[in-house]
Design an enzyme around this catalytic site. Structure first.
Site, PDB file in Angstrom:
ATOM      1  N   GLU A 271       0.842  -1.356   0.139  1.00 12.83           N
ATOM      2  CA  GLU A 271      -0.094  -0.051  -0.343  1.00 12.83           C
ATOM      3  C   GLU A 271       1.027   1.242  -0.032  1.00 12.83           C
ATOM      4  O   GLU A 271       1.483   1.370   0.967  1.00 12.83           O
ATOM      5  CB  GLU A 271      -0.937  -0.523   1.195  1.00 12.83           C
ATOM      6  CG  GLU A 271      -1.844   1.260   1.118  1.00 12.83           C
ATOM      7  CD  GLU A 271      -2.718   1.157   2.341  1.00 12.83           C
ATOM      8  OE1 GLU A 271      -2.187   0.419   3.362  1.00 12.83           O
ATOM      9  OE2 GLU A 271      -3.877   1.534   2.541  1.00 12.83           O
TER      10      GLU A 271
ATOM     11  N   GLU B 252     -12.202   1.486   5.489  1.00 11.70           N
ATOM     12  CA  GLU B 252     -11.213   1.757   5.825  1.00 11.70           C
ATOM     13  C   GLU B 252     -11.029   2.662   7.153  1.00 11.70           C
ATOM     14  O   GLU B 252     -11.126   3.998   6.185  1.00 11.70           O
ATOM     15  CB  GLU B 252      -9.798   1.655   5.832  1.00 11.70           C
ATOM     16  CG  GLU B 252      -8.870   1.345   6.998  1.00 11.70           C
ATOM     17  CD  GLU B 252      -6.707   1.897   6.779  1.00 11.70           C
ATOM     18  OE1 GLU B 252      -6.341   0.547   6.806  1.00 11.70           O
ATOM     19  OE2 GLU B 252      -7.324   2.146   5.458  1.00 11.70           O
TER      20      GLU B 252
HETATM   21  C1  LER Z   1      -3.592   1.482   5.815  1.00 10.77           C
HETATM   22  O1  LER Z   1      -4.192   0.736   5.671  1.00 10.77           O
HETATM   23  C2  LER Z   1      -3.968   2.808   5.620  1.00 10.77           C
HETATM   24  O2  LER Z   1      -4.354   2.940   5.195  1.00 10.77           O
HETATM   25  C3  LER Z   1      -2.565   3.710   6.819  1.00 10.77           C
HETATM   26  O3  LER Z   1      -3.405   5.362   6.723  1.00 10.77           O
HETATM   27  C4  LER Z   1      -2.517   3.476   8.832  1.00 10.77           C
HETATM   28  O4  LER Z   1      -1.940   3.821   9.342  1.00 10.77           O
HETATM   29 MN    MN Z   2      -5.290   2.072   4.013  1.00 10.09          MN
END
Ligand code: LER
Ligand code: MN
Length: 281
Positions: free
Chosen positions: A146, A240
């Site tokens: 990510e 999220e």
């Molecule tokens: C994790 O998926 C994310 O997006 C981060 O910003 C978490 O700290």
């Molecule tokens: Mn994220």
């Protein structure tokens, strides 16, 4: 397409005592839940897997690199210990019954050395994930790396760099997680970022620009959904967000105020928005 929500909305570390939450998630339209595996040792994978199966939900797993570890450290011993940590984590992901492991799995969130990444760091990330390739192949787990916004990492900020990293790693089980929250900060155009991720896209975090309810802010959702349709994306759309007062987790995500009437309204109103509008795209 499957719809998920991160358990961080309710709890800092999802465990067996959180299983009673699952029927509600199913009732409100989720296919699964995203749960953290921070440490494989002692992780109650079997109990959680049983709870998920009993309630007819799937799961994806997220994590971060703990402070003190890093795949891109100049210290070879730290890199070696990080690879061992990630290997055990991947095995725990398989044990809990998930096949998708996502997050900024290169260096700790918030580690900002005050300079750009180096060619050595890039190569260490490539070598680390190549070394973990055998564990990914053996378990069938796919890892979705990510990119984060510039305030959380200096190493990987854009989908273009993420795609280049995946190309360099060159393993079929290594791809990208593109999160609309981070893309909103770093990309010229969020929908284009998904096109840039292209065949490497394995996972999507669907977050409003303020981490509040999807559909309540300025993310251009219709364009994002259109891009995902064009890519024939058939993975998860996972909301999220984070509880507003969950101590370390709220602090790690810089949640300093209420983003909605309640944290869970982000999940329940968000999934209705995502389902309704994704179907139209
Ligand atoms: C994790 O998926 C994310 O997006 C981060 O910003 C978490 O700290
Ligand atoms: Mn994220």
């Amino acid at each position: 397409m499957k719809f998920g929500v991160n358990a961080f909305i309710w709890t800092a570390n999802f465990g067996p005592s959180d299983i009673p939450l699952l029927p509600l998630l199913r009732e409100r339209g989720f296919d699964g839940v995203e749960i953290p595996v921070f440490r494989a040792a002692g992780y109650p994978a079997a109990q959680i897997r049983k709870g998920l199966e009993e309630h007819g939900l799937e799961c994806t797993v997220c994590s971060v690199i703990p402070n003190g570890l890093s795949l891109i450290s100049e210290d070879a011993d730290v890199r070696r210990r990080t690879i061992a940590h990630l290997r055990e984590s991947i095995e725990a992901v398989a044990e809990v019954g998930a096949d998708l492991f996502g997050g900024p799995l290169y260096s700790p969130v918030g580690y900002l050395p005050g300079r750009r990444r180096t060619a050595d760091e890039w190569q260490w990330a490539v070598e680390g994930w190549r070394e973990l390739g055998s564990t990914l192949a053996a378990t069938g787990v796919r890892v979705a790396l990510e990119p984060l916004n510039r305030f959380e990492t200096y190493f990987l900020n854009t989908a273009a760099d993420g795609a280049a990293l995946c190309e360099a790693i060159g393993h079929p089980n290594v791809g990208l997680l593109v999160d609309t929250f981070h893309a909103n900060i770093e990309e010229k155009n969020i929908a284009s970022a998904y096109r840039t991720a292209g065949r490497h896209l394995l996972h999507v975090h669907t977050c409003e620009n303020d981490r509040g309810t999807p559909g309540s802010g300025h993310v251009e959702w219709d364009a994002v959904f259109q891009a995902l349709r064009e890519l024939n994306y058939d993975g998860w759309l996972t909301i999220e967000s984070f509880g507003f007062a969950l101590g370390e987790i709220s602090a790690a995500a810089s949640i300093w105020r209420d983003l909605a009437p309640t944290p869970e309204s982000i999940a329940f109103e968000g999934v209705e928005f995502l389902k309704r509008n994704m179907a139209r795209a």
